[in-house]
Design an enzyme around this catalytic site. Structure first.
Site, PDB file in Angstrom:
ATOM      1  N   HIS A   7       9.762 -15.834 -62.804  1.00 54.17           N
ATOM      2  CA  HIS A   7       9.346 -14.963 -61.701  1.00 54.17           C
ATOM      3  C   HIS A   7       8.464 -15.745 -60.729  1.00 54.17           C
ATOM      4  CE1 HIS A   7       9.305 -10.604 -60.478  1.00 54.17           C
ATOM      5  NE2 HIS A   7       8.530 -11.163 -59.576  1.00 54.17           N
ATOM      6  N   VAL A   8       8.968 -15.911 -59.528  1.00 53.32           N
ATOM      7  CA  VAL A   8       8.253 -16.673 -58.497  1.00 53.32           C
ATOM      8  C   VAL A   8       6.788 -16.254 -58.413  1.00 53.32           C
ATOM      9  CG1 VAL A   8       7.948 -16.767 -55.993  1.00 53.32           C
ATOM     10  CG2 VAL A   8      10.137 -17.347 -56.986  1.00 53.32           C
ATOM     11  N   HIS A   9       5.898 -17.227 -58.476  1.00 54.36           N
ATOM     12  CA  HIS A   9       4.477 -16.905 -58.365  1.00 54.36           C
ATOM     13  C   HIS A   9       3.734 -17.975 -57.584  1.00 54.36           C
ATOM     14  CE1 HIS A   9       5.175 -19.105 -62.157  1.00 54.36           C
ATOM     15  NE2 HIS A   9       3.960 -19.596 -62.038  1.00 54.36           N
ATOM     16  N   LEU A  10       2.938 -17.485 -56.645  1.00 51.49           N
ATOM     17  CA  LEU A  10       2.109 -18.360 -55.813  1.00 51.49           C
ATOM     18  C   LEU A  10       0.732 -18.509 -56.458  1.00 51.49           C
ATOM     19  CD1 LEU A  10       1.441 -19.835 -53.107  1.00 51.49           C
ATOM     20  CD2 LEU A  10       0.780 -17.586 -52.204  1.00 51.49           C
TER      21      LEU A  10
END
EC number: 3.6.1.71
Length: 254
Positions: free
Chosen positions: A170-173
């Site tokens: 899950h894309v996370h910044l």
DNA sequence: GTTCTAGAAC
DNA sequence: GTTCTAGAAC
């Protein structure tokens, strides 16, 4: 009301930062030797990974022609899916709006360390296209707002960016202060993942998507994690993690 | 991603 | 002898 994505409750193991828990630190290992890097390098597989091993109500998942059907115990129970669960937990949420949610990193590598995640299921940067451009910009803006709201009075410098090869789905910044003053920062991989080109600046990622329509990463990323330890403030080389951590103190503004 | 620990490095 | 790193975890 049933949450379709997370039909069962997964208990999070609280980390033993509590001295009272010291006596039963031994716990069952839940190891899985699957290669995380290879997994992260693959394309997104929509629909995969939503079924559970013990879900009586969802018997028939369309069998993927024979071979790599979801045979192993994995999916949501697997550690790499932990963010999907954490982001749903109101107790973890520091900020949320219609597009994104912000949580504190469970093992912060600095005094301030947040993750900005989109509600939309985007497995990784590999799956990002131009249609996500505004979302990426919004994630960045929200990251800056969280800094302002929760560390605005501190003089800490922050960086916003993505790991080239993330371990967690899950894309996370990452939004992380640059003191790196944390007991969770323990090894060379931790350090280098935030202090080499393994850390992709959010702004650079946004520009790359703008210009190229997707995110590409140069070869040799795994090797960056093994590079010698170098102070991010004065470039000095340090021979070990303990010595690096001691060195970092002289840059603190405390 | 973390924990655990064997054995390398000091 | 102690500190520290790096690889396995079914």
């Amino acid at each position: 009301m049933v949450n379709e994505l997370y039909p069962y409750i997964v208990e999070f193991e609280e980390e033993a930062k509590n001295p009272d828990l010291e006596t039963h630190r031994k716990r069952k290992r839940s190891g899985n030797s699957d290669s995380v890097e290879r997994d992260a390098a693959q394309e997104a597989e929509p629909g995969a990974g939503l079924e559970t091993a013990s879900s009586p109500s969802q018997c028939s998942v369309p069998p993927k022609k024979g071979k790599d059907a979801p045979t192993k115990k994995e999916s949501l129970g697997h550690w790499s899916q932990g963010l999907k669960i954490s982001m749903q937990d109101p107790k973890m949420q520091v900020y949320k709006d219609e597009q994104v949610v912000v949580i504190k990193d469970k093992y912060p590598k600095a005094r301030h360390h947040w993750l900005v995640l989109p509600w939309a299921s985007i497995s990784s940067l590999r799956a990002v296209t131009r249609e996500h451009l505004e979302l990426l910009k919004h994630m960045h803006t929200v990251g800056e707002k969280v800094i302002a709201d929760f560390a605005g009075s501190s003089k800490l410098r922050f960086r916003l960016g993505y790991h080239a090869i993330p371990s967690m789905s899950h894309v996370h910044l990452h939004v992380i202060s640059q003191d790196f003053d944390s007991p969770c920062l323990k090894n060379k991989k931790h350090w280098n993942s935030f202090n080499t080109e393994y850390f992709l600046e959010s702004q650079a990622v946004i520009e790359m998507v703008q210009k190229a329509g997707r995110v590409t990463v140069r070869d040799g990323m795994p090797d960056l994690l093994k590079q010698p330890l170098r102070c991010h403030e004065c470039q000095q080389l340090l021979p070990s993690i303990p010595q690096l951590k001691e060195h970092l103190k002289k840059h603190w503004t405390k």
